[in-house]
Design a protein around this motif. Sequence first.
Motif: not given
Lengths: 337, 423
Positions: A240-242, A244-249, A251-254, A257, A259
Amino acid sequence: MKKQGRGIATIMFGFGYGEGFPDHAIASAEIEEGGKILIRTAAADVGQGVLTIITQIAAEVLKVKPEAIRIIPGDTHLTKNSGSSSATRQTFFTGNAVKEASEGLLSNIYHYASIEFRSNHVELGIKDGYIFRNDNPKNKLSYWELAERVKERGDSLKAEASFFPRTDIPDPKTGQGKKVYVAYTFVTQVIEVEVDTDTGIVEVLNVYTAADIGKAINPKNVEGQIEGGTVQGIGMALMEEQVIKEGITLNPDLTSYLIPTSMDTPHFATLLVENEDSEGPFGAKGIGEPATIATTPAIANAIYDAIGVRIYHLPITPEKILKALKEENKRGNKEGF
Amino acid sequence: MTERYVGRNVYKVDAQDKVMGKAKYPDDIYFDNMLYLKIKRATHPHAHLRRIDISKAVKLPGVVKIITADDIPQVKNFGLIIKDQPVLVGIGQKMRYMGDALAIVIAETKEIASKAVRLIEVEVEELEVISDPLRAMEKDAPLIHKDGNILATHYLEKGDIKKGFAEANVIVENEYRTTFLDQVPLQVEAGVGIYDEESGFIKLWVASQWLHDTQADVAQSLGFPKEKIRIIQPVIGGAFGKKEDISVHIHLALAAIATKRPVKLTYTREESMIAQSKRHPFIIRVKTGATKEGYLTAWQAEVIGDTGAYASSGPAVVHKGMYHCTGPYNVDNVKGVAYTVYTNNTYAGAMRGFGTTQMAFAYESQMDILAHKLGIDPAQFRLQNAYNIGSSTPNGQILTHSVGVKETIKKAAEIAGWKGGLR
């Protein structure tokens, strides 16, 4: 090549808010019409099972079947503050408040029954929601019949209680304090893994857990917490790792991301250490958070045991393992630092 | 005394409703005449909002109303510990991460609301984006909040750290890093709200880990008396810390007041991951000393926790991690410092373990490394350093009861068939 390894981790968790925060829980118990005993609490059941724990505690104290207990659904206007379902605190805090409220109700049942039966308290017996004189158990009153009589006297059968243990604010310069947390839960896990040195993929095979939880109100539920927490820990350790590069996620989905799924779930063996020596209800301590904490380091240590490299940045992905193995081969076989 | 129900595997009281599909989760709640909300979120992680134009969006058939900060001048910031999070970012104000809300779109259907969100035009003046807490701590870094990027600093000092390291035969020093994690509860943020004009009551059905605290935060933000905010707990589909913070609550209340109709807001998974709290990434620099006989003498830790754009539980999480820096082991000499640092990342808050999960990765790695260096079995090394009754934690708290840690090491080793010859 597939290499197996085994790692151990032992953790502590100081539960409750602690640190001088006015952490407390309020609960009440009352005889309600329709053959139920109503418990009022705002404790949120997020799946961890606090409503079941409260039911067991109330049923135990009040000597009724769990089916006779009804817990009001959480509502700011029908319940008082029970504190949060976090900090591993509900069994300990609300559990204690419900135990004390149930004891208060039981005491009142004795009080009014002794008036009805013209007896003193030691001559009274209680079984499955009935109260009677021991010398004539057939002449019995149910709690609900007793509640009717009490109502006729212009009173009601209920009790409210709270649990409000003191903790100390740590010194801001040193963090020192006499009682910073109400108590600690301890967990040790031994975890066995298999590492594929060609792909870097780690499989978690076996998880052995011993948890000092004081007393399990519901052993199956504690095991469930440990298994769920461990699987969450496997996610933290390996995938697991969200990002976030320069404030932008990124991988905002499963799908990106990851699990753990049921396919990633290892074999479990769990042993509960129950010394019943905590200040919680029946000697219980909390397990919610401690259930996940030992897993990541136990896996990291098992990977080291298997392949002789140590990863210091989570998660321990196949890419990191392959890179570390490559560097290790260049350097020769030493501990990785 | 034998208990009849305590200590027994009584069936979970909520299991049947959940298995039978009868349990009502927030998104299962419907009212007639209900409207749906979608939130227009930040278009840049760190920027001043210069203009927001809702004219096209509001003309879309089915859009009932769009609320921007201009419509709610009386509404105050919210937050679990520090009230630093705006309900809506206004003109001239800053967006600090991609989850900041700029407008609440209220429409007859979810689809129309989503479409309208895309029609809202925003102009911003971009600022430097700070994604790295180490950059945030530099003197020349732009300030994300006016009082500085280091939100909190906590200290730990027990015994004499210099003496402790002087007594050590082996010293191990490493840096560990953990990452942003999502709690991933099955149920994303969702809720329904109603405003009753006659009584002035707002009723919210939103899953919350702490009803009465959430009620207080909603009330202070809206300027309502606490008793006029009623929150009813639906069945909760997992939380793990993510349902401690305000999410849909205040937006629902504002929309219900504005339309006098029931309103519903359900996040998408993407929105949940971007807008709602995370596990703090920690940078942990740790130095540990032990004697050649395998007894710990000194433990020093420096923690930097990235709390993202808003405080949430951050000021409590990062130092709780530090307060657990030695693990359950006797160490007379301990020193630590913990920094909770703002960045333009998604804000970090509570997640199972509350900072101590990250810390355990560091202390239990250190213990393993030391055991190998000393040539002592890792289980034995833990056992001989573990707490007893009378031990003192990093906070100097003397443990007076319920210290079963040694037994957990012995029992776990036993059931695992650990071959190490524990003494």
